[in-house]
Write an enzyme that holds these catalytic residues in place. Structure first.
Site, PDB file in Angstrom:
ATOM      1  N   LYS A 215       0.754  -1.361  -0.043  1.00 58.81           N
ATOM      2  CA  LYS A 215      -0.047   0.047   0.216  1.00 58.81           C
ATOM      3  C   LYS A 215       0.862   1.281  -0.008  1.00 58.81           C
ATOM      4  CE  LYS A 215      -3.494   3.097   0.583  1.00 58.81           C
ATOM      5  NZ  LYS A 215      -4.429   3.248  -0.489  1.00 58.81           N
ATOM      6  N   CYS A 269      -3.183  10.979   0.973  1.00 58.64           N
ATOM      7  CA  CYS A 269      -2.718   9.583   0.783  1.00 58.64           C
ATOM      8  C   CYS A 269      -1.458   9.930   0.126  1.00 58.64           C
ATOM      9  CB  CYS A 269      -3.281   8.826   0.027  1.00 58.64           C
ATOM     10  SG  CYS A 269      -5.096   8.818   0.274  1.00 58.64           S
TER      11      CYS A 269
HETATM   12  N1  SAJ Z   1      -1.221  14.872  -9.292  1.00 58.74           N
HETATM   13  C1  SAJ Z   1      -0.557  15.463  -9.790  1.00 58.74           C
HETATM   14  N2  SAJ Z   1      -0.006  14.913 -11.415  1.00 58.74           N
HETATM   15  C2  SAJ Z   1      -0.424  13.842 -11.669  1.00 58.74           C
HETATM   16  C3  SAJ Z   1      -1.393  13.209 -10.927  1.00 58.74           C
HETATM   17  C4  SAJ Z   1      -1.646  13.727  -9.846  1.00 58.74           C
HETATM   18  O1  SAJ Z   1      -0.009  16.584  -9.547  1.00 58.74           O
HETATM   19  O2  SAJ Z   1      -0.125  13.308 -12.966  1.00 58.74           O
HETATM   20  C5  SAJ Z   1      -1.892  15.244  -7.990  1.00 58.74           C
HETATM   21  C6  SAJ Z   1      -3.237  15.644  -7.967  1.00 58.74           C
HETATM   22  O3  SAJ Z   1      -3.601  16.902  -8.553  1.00 58.74           O
HETATM   23  C7  SAJ Z   1      -3.560  15.593  -6.323  1.00 58.74           C
HETATM   24  C8  SAJ Z   1      -2.404  14.481  -5.922  1.00 58.74           C
HETATM   25  O4  SAJ Z   1      -1.584  14.447  -7.119  1.00 58.74           O
HETATM   26  O5  SAJ Z   1      -3.202  16.970  -5.715  1.00 58.74           O
HETATM   27  C9  SAJ Z   1      -3.099  12.953  -5.804  1.00 58.74           C
HETATM   28  O6  SAJ Z   1      -4.093  12.925  -6.547  1.00 58.74           O
HETATM   29  P1  SAJ Z   1      -4.114  11.014  -7.250  1.00 58.74           P
HETATM   30  O7  SAJ Z   1      -5.497  11.343  -8.144  1.00 58.74           O
HETATM   31  O8  SAJ Z   1      -3.009  10.701  -7.867  1.00 58.74           O
HETATM   32  O9  SAJ Z   1      -4.531  10.166  -5.995  1.00 58.74           O
HETATM   33  P2  SAJ Z   1      -5.569  10.318  -4.810  1.00 58.74           P
HETATM   34  O10 SAJ Z   1      -4.681  11.033  -3.481  1.00 58.74           O
HETATM   35  O11 SAJ Z   1      -6.775  10.769  -4.928  1.00 58.74           O
HETATM   36  O12 SAJ Z   1      -5.617   8.787  -4.607  1.00 58.74           O
HETATM   37  C10 SAJ Z   1      -4.266   7.840  -4.194  1.00 58.74           C
HETATM   38  C11 SAJ Z   1      -4.493   6.928  -5.366  1.00 58.74           C
HETATM   39  N3  SAJ Z   1      -3.061   6.166  -5.295  1.00 58.74           N
HETATM   40  C12 SAJ Z   1      -2.679   5.951  -6.442  1.00 58.74           C
HETATM   41  O13 SAJ Z   1      -3.000   6.050  -7.512  1.00 58.74           O
HETATM   42  C13 SAJ Z   1      -1.534   4.967  -6.479  1.00 58.74           C
HETATM   43  C14 SAJ Z   1      -5.596   5.856  -4.801  1.00 58.74           C
HETATM   44  O14 SAJ Z   1      -5.609   4.808  -5.577  1.00 58.74           O
HETATM   45  C15 SAJ Z   1      -5.626   5.384  -3.165  1.00 58.74           C
HETATM   46  O15 SAJ Z   1      -6.578   4.401  -2.966  1.00 58.74           O
HETATM   47  C16 SAJ Z   1      -5.523   6.617  -2.617  1.00 58.74           C
HETATM   48  O16 SAJ Z   1      -4.402   7.546  -3.124  1.00 58.74           O
HETATM   49  C17 SAJ Z   1      -5.151   6.322  -1.195  1.00 58.74           C
HETATM   50  O17 SAJ Z   1      -6.410   6.330  -0.327  1.00 58.74           O
HETATM   51  O18 SAJ Z   1      -4.224   5.767  -0.389  1.00 58.74           O
END
Ligand code: SAJ
Length: 433
Positions: A215, A269
């Site tokens: 995780k 996360c």
């Molecule tokens: N972000 C970027 N660039 C990207 C992708 C995301 O700047 O290319 C930023 C987003 O804007 C945001 C942050 O990263 O601020 C996180 O967004 P996210 O959509 O990547 O992830 P979360 O936090 O919504 O959810 C994550 C997910 N983990 C992964 O994709 C590995 C989700 O599957 C998990 O269940 C969740 O964390 C968790 O609960 O741990």
């Protein structure tokens, strides 16, 4: 299967993960009791309503509550399966705080009976499931617990992290693969049989410590890769390059897939979990630690650039687009966009206009700053500078004709065709160097 064969389930913690999980298990026909420490949360759910925002969740909760399959309470009751989904924050030194997990263990220990399965879902540092087991063993010396007795244990204990994306939780809860880590292989098999009732994705069994690490690794992987994109964006600024163009071209390579730069990493996360690995092995994690620094540093880079931009145009009206931590959700927790905008609001007051279609009002820190909330149409009509901080679809679809005369700082790369983008102004703003 006859309903009397279905296990009764107790879900501890009815937050962003616990409540959807409880509802999905109830939909599969199990009788679910959800526990929460908040009377308000308990009352809301028992009315068939919800206290969080998530696509399709309200209808599902309403349905399972009205069919008598889901109820909420403060007090624990006996069940066959216990699922713990409580927060695991970190303290100011980034040390993980598992006190809520242990408190959940203390809550359920008195009602455990032979045959029960205890599953921890909260994101946890490696070794937490064993700590939970040790605590249960101490509180219930009458029960044979797994891993501490040679003979067949009375109860099973496993770790099974959720991996759902906010905004798609119900779909991903059902369809994503799951890693199920047992304290022993027998524990893993017991937990597997339970998840098979409502998960369509593949369920892979392993040991508890590997599942805990998996995780953390998933979110650290994403953090490191976003850090790479964010570092590229700062390098490109310095070199006068358009980072979006560079990434678009590089991603045409069949084995390259660079993520998107942004104003930093938000949410509960990805910006948190890597610290659990760093804390467990501080000397061995220079890359993971540095990635965290790069992503946090990106937010300050964006603030500096936005401040310079606003200062360089003293008569301009400024719109900041988005407060959410990512696109198309109404979650403003740990959001870099919110942090950047509030800094600008404190510094520039009523020159700052905030556009956030997912917020009914501005968050508390905007009080007395003079900044006001307006909608995207007003922003396009009245503002001269647009700072894009969140890639909401409603912003993405604004046609060039409506923004061609604006000066735009687009931290998300949603308008690649923008003629007056801030990168062309960099030299004048003395941002380079
Ligand atoms: N972000 C970027 N660039 C990207 C992708 C995301 O700047 O290319 C930023 C987003 O804007 C945001 C942050 O990263 O601020 C996180 O967004 P996210 O959509 O990547 O992830 P979360 O936090 O919504 O959810 C994550 C997910 N983990 C992964 O994709 C590995 C989700 O599957 C998990 O269940 C969740 O964390 C968790 O609960 O741990």
């Amino acid at each position: 299967m006859k309903s009397e064969n279905k296990p009764s389930v107790c879900v501890v913690g009815l937050g962003y993960i616990g409540l959807p999980t409880a509802a999905v298990i109830a939909r599969a026909g199990c009788k679910v009791l959800g526990l929460d420490v908040s009377q308000r949360v308990v009352d809301t759910i028992n009315r068939g309503e919800i206290h969080i925002e998530e696509v399709d969740l309200e209808g599902l909760v309403q349905g399972v509550v009205s069919r008598g399959l889901l109820s909420a309470a403060i007090e624990v009751a006996p069940a066959d399966v216990f699922v713990i989904a409580v927060p695991t924050p970190f303290d100011k030194d980034h040390a993980p705080d598992i006190s809520y997990v242990l408190a959940a263990g203390r809550t359920i220990a008195p009602v455990l009976k032979a045959g029960d399965v205890v599953i921890l879902e909260s994101t946890s540092p490696v070794g937490t499931t064993e700590q939970l087991r040790d605590m249960i063993a101490e509180m219930r010396p009458d029960l044979k617990v797994p891993g501490l007795v040679g003979e067949t244990p009375d109860i099973s204990i496993a770790y099974c992290p959720e991996r759902v994306l906010p905004g798609r939780i119900l779909e991903e809860l059902t369809n994503n693969d799951r890693s199920i880590g047992g304290i022993t292989p027998r524990c893993a098999r017991k937990a597997l049989a339970f998840y098979k009732r409502f998960v369509r994705g593949e369920c892979v069994t392993t040991d508890a410590r590997s599942a805990e690490m998996t995780k953390l690794v998933e979110n650290a992987y994403r953090d490191v890769n976003i850090a790479f994109a964010n570092e590229l964006s700062i390098v490109s600024d310095r070199m006068g390059l358009d980072v979006w163009e560079v990434i678009r071209l590089a991603n045409r390579h069949p084995r390259v897939n660079i993520l998107s730069p942004g104003p930093g990493v938000g949410g509960h996360c990805i910006a948190v979990d890597p610290w659990f690995i760093v804390h467990g092995a501080p000397k061995e994690t220079p890359l993971i630690r540095t990635a965290r620094g790069v992503n946090d540093g990106k937010m300050h880079h964006v603030i500096a650039k936005a401040e310079a931009l606003v200062e360089a145009h003293p008569d301009a009206k400024v719109a900041c687009l988005g407060l959410a931590f990512k696109a198309n959700i109404d979650d403003f927790r740990e959001s870099p966009a919110r942090f950047v905008t509030s800094r600008l609001a404190r510094k520039f007051g009523r020159r700052i206009h905030v556009v956030e279609p997912y917020a009914a009002e501005l968050p508390i820190e905007f009080t007395d700053t003079g900044a006001v909330q307006i909608d995207i149409d007003d922003a396009l009509e009245t503002c001269d500078i647009l700072i894009v901080l969140v890639d909401h679809d409603v912003f993405r679809v604004v046609p060039l004709a409506e923004r061609a005369d604006k000066l735009v700082y687009d931290t998300r790369g949603i308008w690649p065709d923008q003629p007056r983008a801030v990168r062309e102004e960099d030299a004048r703003l003395k941002l380079v160097g």
